[in-house]
Design a protein around this motif. Structure first.
Motif, PDB file in Angstrom:
ATOM      1  N   ASN A  94       0.809  -1.230   0.000  1.00 60.07           N
ATOM      2  CA  ASN A  94       0.000   0.000   0.000  1.00 60.07           C
ATOM      3  C   ASN A  94       0.839   1.275   0.000  1.00 60.07           C
ATOM      4  OD1 ASN A  94      -2.443  -1.517   0.146  1.00 60.07           O
ATOM      5  ND2 ASN A  94      -2.159  -1.734   2.358  1.00 60.07           N
ATOM      6  N   GLY A  95       1.996   1.230  -0.640  1.00 60.64           N
ATOM      7  CA  GLY A  95       2.831   2.423  -0.720  1.00 60.64           C
ATOM      8  C   GLY A  95       3.484   2.825   0.589  1.00 60.64           C
ATOM      9  N   THR A  96       3.450   1.940   1.587  1.00 60.64           N
ATOM     10  CA  THR A  96       4.029   2.245   2.897  1.00 60.64           C
ATOM     11  C   THR A  96       5.523   1.974   2.894  1.00 60.64           C
ATOM     12  OG1 THR A  96       1.944   1.615   3.956  1.00 60.64           O
ATOM     13  CG2 THR A  96       3.896   1.721   5.360  1.00 60.64           C
ATOM     14  N   ALA A  97       6.277   2.803   3.585  1.00 58.86           N
ATOM     15  CA  ALA A  97       7.714   2.605   3.720  1.00 58.86           C
ATOM     16  C   ALA A  97       8.142   3.016   5.128  1.00 58.86           C
ATOM     17  CB  ALA A  97       8.477   3.409   2.676  1.00 58.86           C
ATOM     18  N   TYR A  98       9.190   2.395   5.602  1.00 52.70           N
ATOM     19  CA  TYR A  98       9.681   2.648   6.957  1.00 52.70           C
ATOM     20  C   TYR A  98      11.173   2.975   6.916  1.00 52.70           C
ATOM     21  CZ  TYR A  98       5.395   0.084   8.137  1.00 52.70           C
ATOM     22  OH  TYR A  98       4.094  -0.346   8.224  1.00 52.70           O
ATOM     23  N   ASP A  99      11.660   3.575   7.995  1.00 54.36           N
ATOM     24  CA  ASP A  99      13.102   3.775   8.133  1.00 54.36           C
ATOM     25  C   ASP A  99      13.632   3.159   9.423  1.00 54.36           C
ATOM     26  OD1 ASP A  99      12.260   5.545  10.084  1.00 54.36           O
ATOM     27  OD2 ASP A  99      12.995   7.338   9.085  1.00 54.36           O
ATOM     28  N   TYR A 100      12.760   2.463  10.156  1.00 53.98           N
ATOM     29  CA  TYR A 100      13.169   1.789  11.394  1.00 53.98           C
ATOM     30  C   TYR A 100      12.605   0.371  11.418  1.00 53.98           C
ATOM     31  CZ  TYR A 100      12.720   0.023  16.139  1.00 53.98           C
ATOM     32  OH  TYR A 100      12.739  -0.799  17.245  1.00 53.98           O
ATOM     33  N   PHE A 101      13.453  -0.564  11.850  1.00 50.43           N
ATOM     34  CA  PHE A 101      13.006  -1.933  12.084  1.00 50.43           C
ATOM     35  C   PHE A 101      13.679  -2.469  13.341  1.00 50.43           C
ATOM     36  CE2 PHE A 101      13.749  -6.593  11.437  1.00 50.43           C
ATOM     37  CZ  PHE A 101      12.430  -6.999  11.610  1.00 50.43           C
ATOM     38  N   GLY A 102      12.886  -3.135  14.181  1.00 49.40           N
ATOM     39  CA  GLY A 102      13.420  -3.758  15.382  1.00 49.40           C
ATOM     40  C   GLY A 102      12.928  -5.191  15.497  1.00 49.40           C
ATOM     41  N   LEU A 103      13.731  -6.045  16.107  1.00 47.52           N
ATOM     42  CA  LEU A 103      13.316  -7.433  16.323  1.00 47.52           C
ATOM     43  C   LEU A 103      14.045  -8.005  17.519  1.00 47.52           C
ATOM     44  CD1 LEU A 103      15.057  -9.902  13.832  1.00 47.52           C
ATOM     45  CD2 LEU A 103      15.907  -7.603  14.293  1.00 47.52           C
ATOM     46  N   TYR A 104      13.378  -8.943  18.200  1.00 44.57           N
ATOM     47  CA  TYR A 104      14.030  -9.714  19.239  1.00 44.57           C
ATOM     48  C   TYR A 104      14.628 -10.928  18.546  1.00 44.57           C
ATOM     49  CZ  TYR A 104      14.952 -12.164  23.627  1.00 44.57           C
ATOM     50  OH  TYR A 104      15.576 -12.818  24.665  1.00 44.57           O
ATOM     51  N   TRP A 105      15.945 -10.930  18.394  1.00 40.62           N
ATOM     52  CA  TRP A 105      16.665 -11.921  17.584  1.00 40.62           C
ATOM     53  C   TRP A 105      17.208 -12.999  18.510  1.00 40.62           C
ATOM     54  CZ3 TRP A 105      20.004  -9.823  13.008  1.00 40.62           C
ATOM     55  CH2 TRP A 105      20.476 -10.873  12.224  1.00 40.62           C
ATOM     56  N   GLY A 106      16.747 -14.235  18.327  1.00 39.07           N
ATOM     57  CA  GLY A 106      17.140 -15.325  19.201  1.00 39.07           C
ATOM     58  C   GLY A 106      18.263 -16.168  18.643  1.00 39.07           C
ATOM     59  N   SER A 107      19.082 -16.697  19.539  1.00 37.13           N
ATOM     60  CA  SER A 107      20.234 -17.559  19.208  1.00 37.13           C
ATOM     61  C   SER A 107      20.882 -17.139  17.884  1.00 37.13           C
ATOM     62  CB  SER A 107      19.831 -19.038  19.176  1.00 37.13           C
ATOM     63  OG  SER A 107      18.725 -19.280  18.343  1.00 37.13           O
ATOM     64  N   ILE A 108      21.391 -15.923  17.875  1.00 40.15           N
ATOM     65  CA  ILE A 108      21.936 -15.293  16.666  1.00 40.15           C
ATOM     66  C   ILE A 108      23.022 -16.169  16.037  1.00 40.15           C
ATOM     67  CG2 ILE A 108      23.208 -13.293  15.812  1.00 40.15           C
ATOM     68  CD1 ILE A 108      21.897 -11.692  18.129  1.00 40.15           C
ATOM     69  N   ASP A 109      22.873 -16.396  14.736  1.00 39.27           N
ATOM     70  CA  ASP A 109      23.842 -17.198  13.985  1.00 39.27           C
ATOM     71  C   ASP A 109      24.371 -16.420  12.789  1.00 39.27           C
ATOM     72  OD1 ASP A 109      24.358 -19.954  14.932  1.00 39.27           O
ATOM     73  OD2 ASP A 109      22.176 -20.124  14.877  1.00 39.27           O
ATOM     74  N   ASP A 110      25.573 -16.798  12.323  1.00 37.49           N
ATOM     75  CA  ASP A 110      26.138 -16.119  11.159  1.00 37.49           C
ATOM     76  C   ASP A 110      25.420 -16.483   9.871  1.00 37.49           C
ATOM     77  OD1 ASP A 110      27.038 -18.729  11.220  1.00 37.49           O
ATOM     78  OD2 ASP A 110      29.109 -18.255  10.688  1.00 37.49           O
ATOM     79  N   TYR A 111      24.630 -17.557   9.884  1.00 39.21           N
ATOM     80  CA  TYR A 111      23.880 -17.939   8.682  1.00 39.21           C
ATOM     81  C   TYR A 111      22.464 -17.356   8.665  1.00 39.21           C
ATOM     82  CZ  TYR A 111      22.512 -21.720  11.917  1.00 39.21           C
ATOM     83  OH  TYR A 111      22.085 -22.444  13.007  1.00 39.21           O
ATOM     84  N   ASN A 112      22.153 -16.518   9.650  1.00 39.37           N
ATOM     85  CA  ASN A 112      20.913 -15.724   9.633  1.00 39.37           C
ATOM     86  C   ASN A 112      21.222 -14.371   9.001  1.00 39.37           C
ATOM     87  OD1 ASN A 112      20.147 -16.663  13.066  1.00 39.37           O
ATOM     88  ND2 ASN A 112      19.787 -17.818  11.191  1.00 39.37           N
ATOM     89  N   SER A 113      20.349 -13.893   8.123  1.00 42.07           N
ATOM     90  CA  SER A 113      20.592 -12.573   7.529  1.00 42.07           C
ATOM     91  C   SER A 113      19.294 -11.879   7.173  1.00 42.07           C
ATOM     92  CB  SER A 113      21.478 -12.682   6.280  1.00 42.07           C
ATOM     93  OG  SER A 113      20.868 -13.472   5.282  1.00 42.07           O
ATOM     94  N   LEU A 114      19.385 -10.562   7.100  1.00 43.49           N
ATOM     95  CA  LEU A 114      18.280  -9.691   6.711  1.00 43.49           C
ATOM     96  C   LEU A 114      18.692  -8.945   5.455  1.00 43.49           C
ATOM     97  CD1 LEU A 114      17.680  -8.007  10.186  1.00 43.49           C
ATOM     98  CD2 LEU A 114      16.261  -9.791   9.203  1.00 43.49           C
TER      99      LEU A 114
END
Length: 207
Positions: A94-114
């Motif tokens: 719907n034409g929406t855009a953001y400049d902030y994103f937050g997440l509770y990231w569990g057991s962080i791994d190097d093979y996880n990516s955004l």
């Protein structure tokens, strides 16, 4: 006409560069949800929202292939559960855009990516190596340094995020989205460039 063509190309390249080389600030806050006022939060308590597609499931348990983020007894989003690898996608729509994103990231791994996108153009790629605390083992399911609330503040906007994993699993909760500043959209920057170009051509004709 050659001048016009070169100027148009320069404007287009400038706008593309802004989208492809966006800067961002990463911060870490206590707790399991955002501290940004007015942010839209997806806590996954009612399942996977309609604007989340692709691989991954919303679950409230741990198993041999996925682990709830430390201290999180609620539903969470696990990519690519039940598969080993895959991509889950968030689309603002719907034409929406953001400049902030937050997440509770569990057991962080190097093979996880955004991967963040704006109008189909890649804005930034972030991996677990970028956010894990120094001295903390990757994949640790209980350590505070590998289970943390991560905030990303961009100098541009995004309208899509891909959540990728190449192994079991990418676990997260309490996704938060906000527009914290009046960041110009790429289309607006393009119009601004065209306006400046028009003004420049008018001045040349007067001379």
């Amino acid at each position: 006409m050659k001048l016009l063509g070169k100027t148009l190309t320069a404007v287009a390249l400038a706008c593309t560069s802004l989208a492809a080389n966006a800067a961002y600030i990463t911060t870490f806050t206590s707790g399991m949800t955002t501290q940004v006022a007015g942010a839209t939060v997806y806590d996954f308590e009612n399942g996977k929202p309609a604007n989340y597609t692709g691989a991954g499931s919303v679950i409230n348990f741990s198993s041999s292939t996925t682990a709830a983020p430390a201290g999180d007894s609620t539903y969470y989003y696990s990519v690519a559960y039940p598969d080993q690898t895959g991509i889950g996608t968030f689309n603002a729509g719907n034409g929406t855009a953001y400049d902030y994103f937050g997440l509770y990231w569990g057991s962080i791994d190097d093979y996880n990516s955004l991967k963040f996108y704006s109008n189909g153009s890649l804005v930034a790629t972030i991996t677990g190596l970028d956010v894990i605390a120094t001295g903390t083992s990757l994949g640790n399911q209980t350590a505070a340094g590998s289970n943390r609330y991560v905030n990303f503040f961009f100098d541009t906007t995004f309208d899509r995020i891909d959540f990728l994993t190449t192994n079991y699993a990418f676990e997260m909760d309490n996704h938060a989205f906000a527009r914290t500043t009046n960041v110009p959209e790429p289309a607006t920057l393009g119009l601004l460039g065209m306006g400046l170009l028009g003004a420049s051509l008018v001045r040349r004709r007067k001379r």
